[in-house]
Design an enzyme around this catalytic site. Sequence first.
Site, PDB file in Angstrom:
ATOM      1  N   HIS A 128      -3.722  -5.062   0.009  1.00 40.78           N
ATOM      2  CA  HIS A 128      -3.218  -5.583   1.280  1.00 40.78           C
ATOM      3  C   HIS A 128      -3.272  -7.108   1.256  1.00 40.78           C
ATOM      4  CE1 HIS A 128      -2.949  -1.850   3.676  1.00 40.78           C
ATOM      5  NE2 HIS A 128      -3.858  -1.424   2.826  1.00 40.78           N
TER       6      HIS A 128
ATOM      7  N   CYS B  56       0.835  -1.202   0.000  1.00 44.04           N
ATOM      8  CA  CYS B  56       0.000   0.000   0.000  1.00 44.04           C
ATOM      9  C   CYS B  56       0.876   1.262   0.000  1.00 44.04           C
ATOM     10  CB  CYS B  56      -1.005  -0.044   1.148  1.00 44.04           C
ATOM     11  SG  CYS B  56      -2.365   1.134   0.933  1.00 44.04           S
TER      12      CYS B  56
ATOM     13  N   GLU C 266      -2.234  -9.114   3.420  1.00 44.36           N
ATOM     14  CA  GLU C 266      -2.525  -9.600   4.778  1.00 44.36           C
ATOM     15  C   GLU C 266      -4.019  -9.524   5.101  1.00 44.36           C
ATOM     16  OE1 GLU C 266      -2.165  -5.166   5.442  1.00 44.36           O
ATOM     17  OE2 GLU C 266      -1.333  -6.642   4.039  1.00 44.36           O
TER      18      GLU C 266
END
Length: 194
Positions: free
Chosen positions: A176, A78, A178
């Site tokens: 993202h 990001c 994650e």
Amino acid sequence: MGKVVIIEYGAGNLFSVETAVRRLGYEVACSADAEVIRAADKVIFPGVGQAAAAMRQLKESGLDTVISSLRVPVLGICLGMQLMCEASDEGNTDGLGIFPVRVRKFGSESKVPHMGWNGIRELRSPLFTGVNEGERVYFVHSYYVPVCENTIATCDYQREFSAAIRKDNFWGCQFHPEKSAETGARILENFLKW
């Protein structure tokens, strides 16, 4: 497996990245210490927030030159990806200059930030081994990296933009991983296995 270090510089939620890496079975540390970062086998450079403030923090700590000099695989996430670019429209900020491209602001014609799940396409990297064209990942951003020579995946929101970029040992994901469920975990694991 090697030591994974997440760069801690006051810009972002490191916990979700750390948790995702641990879930994949890797040892991971969060650090702002240049020597710890230089000793890593893999480095993750996350970021959430404002580009100018984040660059100021990197410069004050000397981490701007540390990141640029790394020779191990580095993954920017990001804002981390955007800061690795030459410059950003956000606050007219100079970046680390690893990628020779300027980060642009989405226009007013659509809702910003671009937030939520969107498909990634034109996957051109081992980073996406086992990932299918159009699989959805999680985005939240108001600025984007235009499609350029370093683009290894694209996404469409208002316009086509770089969902991921790569140059030498540096990778960047605008989304993202994650927070992107199984697809994100696969991408993260591909990077960690590199």
